[in-house]
Every structure is written in structure tokens, then in C-alpha cells.
Design a protein around this motif. Structure first.
Motif, PDB file in Angstrom:
ATOM      1  N   ILE A 186       0.850  -1.197   0.000  1.00 21.74           N
ATOM      2  CA  ILE A 186       0.000   0.000   0.000  1.00 21.74           C
ATOM      3  C   ILE A 186       0.883   1.243   0.000  1.00 21.74           C
ATOM      4  O   ILE A 186       0.610   2.214  -0.714  1.00 21.74           O
ATOM      5  N   ILE A 187       1.958   1.205   0.779  1.00 21.73           N
ATOM      6  CA  ILE A 187       2.894   2.335   0.804  1.00 21.73           C
ATOM      7  C   ILE A 187       3.490   2.552  -0.589  1.00 21.73           C
ATOM      8  O   ILE A 187       3.643   3.691  -1.047  1.00 21.73           O
ATOM      9  N   GLN A 188       3.807   1.466  -1.292  1.00 20.14           N
ATOM     10  CA  GLN A 188       4.388   1.592  -2.634  1.00 20.14           C
ATOM     11  C   GLN A 188       3.426   2.298  -3.590  1.00 20.14           C
ATOM     12  O   GLN A 188       3.860   3.020  -4.487  1.00 20.14           O
ATOM     13  N   HIS A 189       2.131   2.084  -3.391  1.00 19.64           N
ATOM     14  CA  HIS A 189       1.154   2.771  -4.251  1.00 19.64           C
ATOM     15  C   HIS A 189       1.053   4.254  -3.897  1.00 19.64           C
ATOM     16  O   HIS A 189       0.937   5.101  -4.791  1.00 19.64           O
ATOM     17  N   LEU A 190       1.102   4.554  -2.609  1.00 19.41           N
ATOM     18  CA  LEU A 190       0.925   5.936  -2.157  1.00 19.41           C
ATOM     19  C   LEU A 190       2.162   6.788  -2.387  1.00 19.41           C
ATOM     20  O   LEU A 190       2.067   8.009  -2.564  1.00 19.41           O
ATOM     21  N   PHE A 191       3.332   6.156  -2.378  1.00 17.16           N
ATOM     22  CA  PHE A 191       4.600   6.860  -2.559  1.00 17.16           C
ATOM     23  C   PHE A 191       5.352   6.207  -3.720  1.00 17.16           C
ATOM     24  O   PHE A 191       6.231   5.359  -3.494  1.00 17.16           O
ATOM     25  N   PRO A 192       4.996   6.524  -4.962  1.00 17.15           N
ATOM     26  CA  PRO A 192       5.624   5.888  -6.132  1.00 17.15           C
ATOM     27  C   PRO A 192       7.151   5.985  -6.072  1.00 17.15           C
ATOM     28  O   PRO A 192       7.709   7.024  -5.730  1.00 17.15           O
ATOM     29  N   GLY A 193       7.790   4.870  -6.382  1.00 18.18           N
ATOM     30  CA  GLY A 193       9.245   4.815  -6.331  1.00 18.18           C
ATOM     31  C   GLY A 193       9.786   4.286  -5.024  1.00 18.18           C
ATOM     32  O   GLY A 193      10.978   3.974  -4.924  1.00 18.18           O
ATOM     33  N   TYR A 194       8.897   4.136  -4.025  1.00 17.15           N
ATOM     34  CA  TYR A 194       9.386   3.631  -2.741  1.00 17.15           C
ATOM     35  C   TYR A 194       9.609   2.123  -2.797  1.00 17.15           C
ATOM     36  O   TYR A 194       8.801   1.374  -3.348  1.00 17.15           O
ATOM     37  N   HIS A 195      10.707   1.689  -2.233  1.00 17.64           N
ATOM     38  CA  HIS A 195      10.936   0.280  -1.927  1.00 17.64           C
ATOM     39  C   HIS A 195      11.971   0.216  -0.808  1.00 17.64           C
ATOM     40  O   HIS A 195      12.609   1.216  -0.478  1.00 17.64           O
ATOM     41  N   THR A 196      12.115  -0.944  -0.220  1.00 16.61           N
ATOM     42  CA  THR A 196      12.920  -1.056   0.998  1.00 16.61           C
ATOM     43  C   THR A 196      14.417  -0.980   0.751  1.00 16.61           C
ATOM     44  O   THR A 196      15.187  -0.858   1.701  1.00 16.61           O
ATOM     45  N   GLN A 197      14.855  -1.029  -0.532  1.00 16.15           N
ATOM     46  CA  GLN A 197      16.284  -0.974  -0.816  1.00 16.15           C
ATOM     47  C   GLN A 197      16.742   0.417  -1.280  1.00 16.15           C
ATOM     48  O   GLN A 197      17.851   0.569  -1.803  1.00 16.15           O
ATOM     49  N   LEU A 198      15.914   1.423  -1.093  1.00 12.54           N
ATOM     50  CA  LEU A 198      16.280   2.780  -1.495  1.00 12.54           C
ATOM     51  C   LEU A 198      17.523   3.273  -0.767  1.00 12.54           C
ATOM     52  O   LEU A 198      17.773   2.888   0.385  1.00 12.54           O
ATOM     53  N   SER A 199      18.281   4.157  -1.410  1.00 13.12           N
ATOM     54  CA  SER A 199      19.390   4.815  -0.738  1.00 13.12           C
ATOM     55  C   SER A 199      18.843   5.728   0.350  1.00 13.12           C
ATOM     56  O   SER A 199      17.660   6.095   0.343  1.00 13.12           O
ATOM     57  N   ASP A 200      19.700   6.101   1.302  1.00 12.73           N
ATOM     58  CA  ASP A 200      19.274   6.994   2.376  1.00 12.73           C
ATOM     59  C   ASP A 200      18.743   8.313   1.811  1.00 12.73           C
ATOM     60  O   ASP A 200      17.740   8.852   2.287  1.00 12.73           O
ATOM     61  N   GLU A 201      19.404   8.818   0.794  1.00  6.08           N
ATOM     62  CA  GLU A 201      18.996  10.093   0.203  1.00  6.08           C
ATOM     63  C   GLU A 201      17.614   9.984  -0.451  1.00  6.08           C
ATOM     64  O   GLU A 201      16.752  10.856  -0.266  1.00  6.08           O
ATOM     65  N   ASP A 202      17.395   8.906  -1.220  1.00  7.74           N
ATOM     66  CA  ASP A 202      16.110   8.737  -1.895  1.00  7.74           C
ATOM     67  C   ASP A 202      14.996   8.480  -0.887  1.00  7.74           C
ATOM     68  O   ASP A 202      13.863   8.953  -1.068  1.00  7.74           O
ATOM     69  N   PHE A 203      15.309   7.726   0.171  1.00 14.16           N
ATOM     70  CA  PHE A 203      14.296   7.503   1.203  1.00 14.16           C
ATOM     71  C   PHE A 203      13.908   8.816   1.871  1.00 14.16           C
ATOM     72  O   PHE A 203      12.717   9.091   2.086  1.00 14.16           O
ATOM     73  N   ALA A 204      14.887   9.634   2.207  1.00 13.92           N
ATOM     74  CA  ALA A 204      14.603  10.918   2.861  1.00 13.92           C
ATOM     75  C   ALA A 204      13.697  11.786   2.005  1.00 13.92           C
ATOM     76  O   ALA A 204      12.792  12.475   2.509  1.00 13.92           O
ATOM     77  N   ALA A 205      13.907  11.759   0.695  1.00 14.40           N
ATOM     78  CA  ALA A 205      13.084  12.563  -0.206  1.00 14.40           C
ATOM     79  C   ALA A 205      11.633  12.093  -0.196  1.00 14.40           C
ATOM     80  O   ALA A 205      10.698  12.902  -0.178  1.00 14.40           O
ATOM     81  N   ILE A 206      11.433  10.764  -0.191  1.00 13.79           N
ATOM     82  CA  ILE A 206      10.070  10.227  -0.187  1.00 13.79           C
ATOM     83  C   ILE A 206       9.414  10.418   1.170  1.00 13.79           C
ATOM     84  O   ILE A 206       8.254  10.827   1.278  1.00 13.79           O
ATOM     85  N   ALA A 207      10.146  10.134   2.237  1.00 11.49           N
ATOM     86  CA  ALA A 207       9.582  10.238   3.587  1.00 11.49           C
ATOM     87  C   ALA A 207       9.236  11.681   3.952  1.00 11.49           C
ATOM     88  O   ALA A 207       8.423  11.915   4.854  1.00 11.49           O
ATOM     89  N   GLY A 208       9.831  12.637   3.251  1.00  5.39           N
ATOM     90  CA  GLY A 208       9.543  14.040   3.522  1.00  5.39           C
ATOM     91  C   GLY A 208       8.250  14.523   2.894  1.00  5.39           C
ATOM     92  O   GLY A 208       7.811  15.659   3.155  1.00  5.39           O
ATOM     93  N   LYS A 209       7.615  13.676   2.096  1.00  6.13           N
ATOM     94  CA  LYS A 209       6.370  14.060   1.434  1.00  6.13           C
ATOM     95  C   LYS A 209       5.168  13.635   2.281  1.00  6.13           C
ATOM     96  O   LYS A 209       5.179  12.563   2.881  1.00  6.13           O
ATOM     97  N   PRO A 210       4.116  14.450   2.310  1.00  7.17           N
ATOM     98  CA  PRO A 210       2.904  14.049   3.036  1.00  7.17           C
ATOM     99  C   PRO A 210       2.148  12.976   2.263  1.00  7.17           C
ATOM    100  O   PRO A 210       2.249  12.887   1.038  1.00  7.17           O
ATOM    101  N   MET A 211       1.399  12.157   2.985  1.00  6.35           N
ATOM    102  CA  MET A 211       0.571  11.158   2.327  1.00  6.35           C
ATOM    103  C   MET A 211      -0.603  11.850   1.627  1.00  6.35           C
ATOM    104  O   MET A 211      -1.219  12.762   2.182  1.00  6.35           O
ATOM    105  N   ASP A 212      -0.912  11.414   0.428  1.00  3.95           N
ATOM    106  CA  ASP A 212      -2.038  11.937  -0.339  1.00  3.95           C
ATOM    107  C   ASP A 212      -3.311  11.239   0.157  1.00  3.95           C
ATOM    108  O   ASP A 212      -3.576  10.080  -0.177  1.00  3.95           O
ATOM    109  N   GLU A 213      -4.108  11.948   0.964  1.00  9.19           N
ATOM    110  CA  GLU A 213      -5.285  11.342   1.584  1.00  9.19           C
ATOM    111  C   GLU A 213      -6.328  10.923   0.553  1.00  9.19           C
ATOM    112  O   GLU A 213      -6.994   9.892   0.716  1.00  9.19           O
TER     113      GLU A 213
END
Length: 414
Positions: free
Chosen positions: A185-212
Motif C-alpha cells: 500500500i505504501i508503494q502505491h501511495l509513494f511511487p518509487g518507494y521500496h525497501t532498498q532505497l538509498s538513504d537520500e532517496d528515502f529521505a526525499a520520499i519520507a519528507g512528502k505528506p501522504m495523499d489522503e
């Protein structure tokens, strides 16, 4: 027949407690004085991995049925009578390379549709109740597994925590009916997210609000396709926070002492080994995932989606067979459910899925006052048998027989 006289029966359907006599079908005849005690249906862990070594620990914490979400047929057949009812699948189907390695006694790792379909047929022949697929499975293989499963009357459950290509929307389109860990579900809400992301790419995604709005649209689609989720919140939380229990006093329970003293299970050594390898960055990511899954679960409950309670024990760290159900029950208090509603979800609602397997627990304290009072076990009734706490604690499994089967499986697959 076992008769329990004058017990406080916890009526979870109607949200009340009433004193009454209770009769339980049994191969033995006995009368138990229930005065001052409390009785209710046994708990159901809807996502766990039972083994002969862990089986008694479910009963020790009031879990009388389990939905086993992956394992090995031969090993699970060795589970003895001191155990919960088991609604099981066995080897799960993953892609190649498999997240747990190549094909083994616990997994079928393949990108070949014919091999995957053969694995479904094997599960059906073994009497599996459903099929489990894992995070590296390829789309065409998943579609073939779902199609064969439907033909054989087996639903597909998916653990897509580590997927890079199949989000929850696609999984539902393919016909998946269960999202274990509320995964993908997280992968659908945050396109490009997966558990092997670099720290930099994760920070960019985690900094975005969830689209309700996007979340609501997805959850409506999952509901329309009758998709169920099992969030396993305690698993996420322990990976994020370490050895911190909810509530903290659970650490001093007799169940925890029993688990710690079980030299054959040796579960604490397993957990410490994993915990020592978890970096600060990984804990940060797990904390973020934990918060997202909590929010997703709350919204799915509010919308009327099917949500079930499970632990994934003994996966990750500090997630114990049986015992961690109490932590998971407490996690559901954050969703505005009262204790009657939580226990109904963990018993009556779960048994609608796995079947009305008879299991009951007799308690020395009232679990409606405090959910952790479930650990005040007097007697557990399962499959026509009654086990006192002392009998459960003292039970020993056939370790030599289990080792022989395990060695034969290693030889078979290696």
C-alpha cells in the motif's frame, strides 16, 4: 463433556459479561469451579509461523487458533496435541532470486509460471487453506498463481513488503485477497518507494505528506475487491524501537519467563542476533513505515474494510509466539476500539475466516479491564482437550524426532 460452573462468561457478540455455566465438548468428563474466573473464546493469531517448538507458547498466552502464513508441511505435521488449531499454508512462492534464497524446504523461488503452478498444486495436495506469495514474485507468475488458486478454491495472500514492481492496486487487480503486513500500500501511495532505497532517496520520499485522496481511492478499490489486511503493527514497532513492550509490565510476565527459559526454542538469542544488526537508519525507516501502516489501518477500519489481528511471530525482533498477540491487541486501542471490540475482532471475526475451531480460555482476571489480563491463564480448552497453565509450561516436545525430520528436509532440498 467438561462443565465450568458459575463462570463470568465474556459475551463478545453483545459486549457484556454474565455469570453462567458453560459446557465444552470433550473426550474427558470433568467439572470445574469457575467462581471468580472469566471465560471467553480463545484468540486467533491471523499471521504467524508455528513450529513444533513454539506451539505450546501460543496456548500459554491464550491463542487457540493460528493462521500459519508460511512454513514446511512435514515440520508442521510434527506439531503435537499441546498446540492451537492450525489453518495453514506451507511453502510460499517467491521470484528468483528469492528474498530468502533459492528453493528450499520453506520456499519455491521461481520466475517460471509452470513451476509456480506446480507449487500451487503441491499446496492443494497437502491440504493448504490458502497460498502465500512473496515480494520478488513476477507479475506473470502471480497472475498464474492466482488463476490456479481460484480453480482449486485457494485464495492468494501476499507479503509484498520488499516489492519493487507490484503495488497494492496491481495486486488487487491480479486477484490477491490478502495483503499481509498491509504491504505494498505504501508503494502505491509513494511511487518509487521500496525497501532498498538509498538513504537520500528515502529521505526525499519520507519528507512528502501522504495523499489522503489517493489513499481513500485505493482503500475503496481494495474493499470492492474484498481484500483483507493484517497490519502486524507490533512487528513494525519492535523493528523501530527495539525491546520495548506495550505495556512495559509485560516483560515481567510468566509467559516471558517461560519463553526465555525454553532452551530448545532459544528465541531470545535469535532476536538479539538480529537486533544487534539493525542500524539507526533502518530503525528510522521502520518508524516511518510503522506510522504509515497505522494510518492506513485506521482508515481502512473507519471505511469498513476487513482488518485482522496477527503478529508474524517469530519474525523480526522481540515478536514472540502467543505472547505478542497481547501487544497487538493493545495496538488496536489507538484506533478508538474498546476492549470488547478488539477481542471480538481477535476471536469471533477471525474464526469466520478460519472456521469455527473450538477453543476457549479460562482466566483468573478480567481481560475487559486490561487486555494483558489474558495472560492470567488458568486453563485452555482446545480440540476437545483441557490444559492447565502448569501442564502447558512443563510440556516438552520430541526434539530428536524434529531434528531427524529437519535433517531429512535439508538433504532433500540441498
Amino acid at each position: 463433556m467438561i462443565k465450568i460452573n458459575s463462570v463470568n462468561w465474556i459475551d463478545l457478540k453483545n459486549g457484556k459479561i454474565e455469570m453462567r455455566d458453560v459446557e465444552i465438548p470433550s473426550e474427558a468428563d470433568a467439572v470445574i469451579d469457575g467462581a471468580g474466573k472469566y471465560m471467553m473464546p480463545g484468540l486467533v493469531d491471523m499471521h504467524t509461523h508455528i513450529s513444533p517448538l513454539s506451539a505450546k507458547h501460543y496456548l500459554a498466552s491464550g491463542v487457540t487458533s493460528v493462521r500459519n502464513t508460511g512454513g514446511n508441511y512435514e515440520l508442521i505435521q510434527m506439531v503435537d496435541d499441546m498446540a492451537p488449531n492450525t489453518y495453514a499454508t506451507y511453502r510460499f512462492i517467491d521470484g528468483d532470486p528469492g528474498l530468502w534464497g533459492p528453493t528450499s524446504y520453506g520456499t519455491v523461488s521461481t520466475n517460471d509460471m509452470d513451476t509456480a503452478v506446480e507449487a500451487v498444486e503441491e499446496l492443494h495436495a497437502q491440504g493448504a487453506k490458502f497460498i502465500k506469495v512473496y515480494g520478488n514474485i513476477q507479475a506473470d507468475v502471480l497472475e498464474a498463481v492466482v488463476e490456479k488458486g481460484e480453480a482449486l478454491g485457494l485464495e492468494v495472500a501476499a507479503d509484498l513488503l520488499h516489492t519493487k514492481s507490484i503495488d497494492a492496486m496491481k495486486a488487487a487487480e491480479y486477484g490477491v485477497k490478502w495483503l499481509e503486513h498491509a504491504s505494498s500500500i505504501i508503494q502505491h501511495l509513494f511511487p518509487g518507494y521500496h525497501t532498498q532505497l538509498s538513504d537520500e532517496d528515502f529521505a526525499a520520499i519520507a519528507g512528502k505528506p501522504m495523499d489522503e485522496d489517493k489513499l481513500k481511492g485505493l482503500l475503496l478499490y481494495l474493499m470492492e475487491n474484498e481484500v483483507k489486511i493484517v497490519p502486524t503493527l507490533t512487528l513494525y514497532r519492535h523493528l523501530a524501537e527495539g525491546r520495548v513492550f506495550n505495556p512495559p509490565e509485560l516483560d515481567a510476565s510468566r509467559q516471558m519467563k517461560l519463553l526465555g527459559s525454553d532452551e530448545m526454542l532459544s528465541i531470545d538469542a535469535q532476536f538479539r542476533s538480529i537486533d544487534d544488526q539493525i542500524s539507526r537508519e533502518l530503525r528510522k525507516r521502520q518508524k516511518w513505515e510503522y506510522e504509515q501502516v497505522k494510518w492506513i489501518t485506521e482508515k481502512y477500519l473507519e471505511m469498513g474494510g476487513e482488518v485482522y489481528i496477527g503478529t508474524d511471530a517469530p519474525a523480526g525482533t522481540w515478536v514472540y509466539p502467543g505472547f505478542s498477540m497481547v501487544e497487538e491487541l493493545n495496538a488496536f486501542r489507538d484506533f478508538g476500539l474498546d476492549n470488547f471490540e478488539i477481542l471480538k475482532k481477535a476471536t469471533i471475526e477471525a474464526k469466520k475466516v478460519i472456521g469455527e475451531n473450538e477453543g476457549y480460555i479460562l482466566l483468573n482476571s478480567n481481560p475487559i479491564e486490561r487486555l494483558e489480563n489474558i495472560l492470567e491463564i488458568d486453563t485452555v480448552f482446545v480440540a476437545g482437550k483441557a490444559f492447565t497453565w502448569d501442564e502447558i509450561a512443563e510440556h516438552q516436545v520430541d526434539g530428536d524426532g524434529m531434528r531427524e525430520v529437519f535433517e531429512s528436509l535439508e538433504a532433500k532440498y540441498n
